[in-house]
Design an enzyme around this catalytic site. Structure first.
Site, short mmCIF file in Angstrom:
data_model
loop_
_atom_site.label_atom_id
_atom_site.label_comp_id
_atom_site.label_asym_id
_atom_site.label_seq_id
_atom_site.Cartn_x
_atom_site.Cartn_y
_atom_site.Cartn_z
N HIS A 1 -21.82 -27.00 -23.84
CA HIS A 1 -21.94 -28.24 -23.06
C HIS A 1 -22.82 -29.26 -23.77
CE1 HIS A 1 -26.02 -27.54 -21.25
NE2 HIS A 1 -25.69 -26.27 -21.30
N ASP B 1 -24.18 -32.03 -22.01
CA ASP B 1 -25.18 -32.67 -21.15
C ASP B 1 -26.51 -31.94 -21.29
OD1 ASP B 1 -23.71 -30.51 -19.86
OD2 ASP B 1 -24.90 -30.90 -18.07
N GLU C 1 -22.75 -29.22 -17.13
CA GLU C 1 -23.13 -27.82 -16.91
C GLU C 1 -24.43 -27.72 -16.11
OE1 GLU C 1 -24.65 -23.79 -17.45
OE2 GLU C 1 -25.66 -25.65 -17.97
N GLU C 2 -25.31 -28.70 -16.29
CA GLU C 2 -26.63 -28.63 -15.64
C GLU C 2 -26.57 -29.04 -14.17
OE1 GLU C 2 -28.77 -27.12 -17.07
OE2 GLU C 2 -28.70 -27.43 -19.24
N ASP D 1 -24.59 -20.17 -24.78
CA ASP D 1 -25.50 -20.97 -23.95
C ASP D 1 -26.47 -20.06 -23.19
OD1 ASP D 1 -26.64 -23.15 -22.69
OD2 ASP D 1 -25.16 -23.21 -21.10
N ARG E 1 -28.94 -13.95 -4.63
CA ARG E 1 -28.19 -13.54 -5.83
C ARG E 1 -27.79 -12.08 -5.59
NH1 ARG E 1 -29.09 -18.10 -9.63
NH2 ARG E 1 -30.07 -19.54 -8.15
ZN ZN Z 1 -29.53 -25.57 -18.96
ZN ZN Z 2 -26.94 -24.64 -20.94
#
Ligand code: ZN
Ligand code: ZN
Length: 468
Positions: free
Chosen positions: A87, A89, A152-153, A176, A350
């Site tokens: 990603h 961003d 993604e964030e 990532d 979670r």
């Molecule tokens: Zn991140």
């Molecule tokens: Zn990331």
């Protein structure tokens, strides 16, 4: 042919850093206040995406731009599609930087800039791995799709749009996260507990308001309560002793018959609530023993009796452990109470495979009491994701990692969510090394240059093995 992957990767260092600097200079945080038709997530994410795709064009890859929110760099041909997911961003720079977060600098072998470790550095490493495979003319018998998201964030707008209009890869990984691998991610759901009206009754104290938390995925660092009435000596004494006894800070101010109390604990990511000190449940535990009005009493005792110091959800009756994916975790993260308005608690959970959001919702409602509150799932739950350790994808990635680093490879399950969960046979693989501190999302984010180059070598061999 025997390939010295490390030596091949090192040849690209100058070119790679030049390209990476260009990407890092673009502030690509989500900025929808300045969105346009050509930049639906704001100017930065679109600009960074275009810059990345331009590198692909320059180097002779086929590229695709999906509505300026996602893109693809393509190589190879075959029946199956192998995917890479990065990603462009970044999270906002935030305060505390020693250098300009968008003017990359290398100091002592470390490249400092927002996005250096998350995720422009690892993404460019994966891209140069593709270039290396192409330049060496290594056999490729599958389609390789390097898919680039730009949200993604936040809300995954880009990657979701991509998957609506383009085929999902058959298998793949996201650069990532960290090595050795992340092959399991717990399910994620937030449960909204909304309290129902309750008959008033005279009491010594009234809870006027209670506020705590910034986001549903963060353990709250501070909590503030406004109370009214005549304050018993035991409460005054508790305000003195509770802080030192429990390792939290308490401040209070009194004006006539009103008092404002603020408690400071420690914030943390909700994927491991034990790493934080939940200010809300501590403040509720301090106040719950006193004579409060019915709504205040119910709110404080729910927090104190069912959610305090219980990261595994035993008191709520939602605790669950899977022998591979580990424990369910629970964290009361966003709290709102006003005497005449909303009275709610958002609990972030979670959960491993073996339980599900509907079951957990029912369990929370039973614990809190269906008469007292409505419990619902906020938004939609993300289900648990797990690729077995004996899957050839996992075996290949761990094998290459161990061969190149000498470090042991083993499976890892986390409570967070990465692009690895996008496809059934998807994992996260690198690029943070195990001996490296996690500086993602922090001020002065950096990535060691040597680790970027090492990642090129590992990614190139791993991809080559998987597509040959
Ligand atoms: Zn991140
Ligand atoms: Zn990331």
């Amino acid at each position: 042919m025997t390939i010295n992957w490390q030596a091949e990767a090192e040849k690209y260092q100058d070119d790679l850093l030049k390209d990476l600097f260009e990407l890092l200079k673009i502030n690509s945080e989500r900025d929808v206040e300045h969105k346009t038709d050509a930049a639906p997530l704001g100017p930065g994410p679109a600009k960074a995406l275009q810059a990345m795709l331009a590198l692909g064009e320059r180097d002779g890859f086929k590229t695709l731009n999906v509505d300026n929110v996602a893109g693809r760099i393509e190589y190879g041909a075959g029946e199956e599609i192998f995917g890479l997911f990065g990603h462009m961003d970044v999270v906002p720079a935030g305060p505390g930087w020693v250098t300009d977060p968008f003017e990359p600098v290398i100091k002592d072998g470390k490249l400092y800039a927002r996005g250096s470790a998350d995720d422009k550095g690892p993404s460019i490493a994966a891209y140069y791995a593709l270039r290396l495979i192409k330049d060496l003319g290594l056999p490729v018998n599958k389609k390789i799709h390097f898919i680039i998201g730009t949200d993604e964030e936040s809300a995954w707008v880009g990657i979701n749009r991509y998957l609506e209009v383009e085929p999902a890869p058959d298998f793949g990984f996201s650069p990532d996260a960290e090595f050795p691998i992340i092959n399991g991610e717990k399910g994620i759901a937030t449960f909204a507990v909304h309290f129902k009206p309750i008959a008033a009754k005279p009491a010594g104290l009234t809870l006027r308001s209670f506020k705590s938390g910034l986001r549903v995925n963060m353990v709250p660092q501070t909590a503030t309560a406004e109370i009214e009435g005549s304050f018993p000596d035991a409460l005054i004494a508790a305000l003195e002793s509770f802080g030192p006894d429990h390792g939290v800070q308490i401040e209070s101010t009194t004006e006539g018959n009103r008092m404002t109390i603020t408690l400071t604990g420690k914030g943390a990511h909700a994927q491991e609530p034990k790493a934080g000190v939940n200010a809300a449940t501590y403040l509720a535990t301090l106040l719950a023993p006193f004579d409060f009005d019915p709504a205040g009493h119910r709110y404080l005792t729910t927090l104190a009796d069912l959610m305090h110091d219980d990261s595994r959800g035993h008191k709520l009756g939602i605790n669950y452990t899977d022998k591979v994916m580990g424990d369910l975790t629970a964290s009361a993260d966003l709290l709102t109470f006003s005497q005449d308005g909303e009275q709610s608690i958002m609990v972030n959970v979670r959960y491993p495979q073996g339980t599900d959001a509907d079951t957990i919702r029912d369990q929370i409602e039973t614990a809190v009491g269906a008469d007292a509150a409505d419990v619902s799932v906020l938004g939609h739950a993300q289900v648990p994701h797990y690729v077995p350790v004996d899957d050839p994808l996992v075996q290949t990635l761990l094998g290459v990692y161990t061969k190149q680093t000498g470090n042991p490879g083993h499976e890892v399950v986390i409570g967070g969510g990465t692009y690895g969960r996008i496809i059934e046979r998807g994992v996260a693989f690198g690029a943070q090394m195990p001996d490296q501190e996690n500086v993602m999302h922090q001020a002065n984010e950096y990535m060691p240059v040597a680790d970027i180059i090492k990642s090129v070598a590992i990614y190139a061999e791993a991809i080559s093995e998987l597509v040959k």
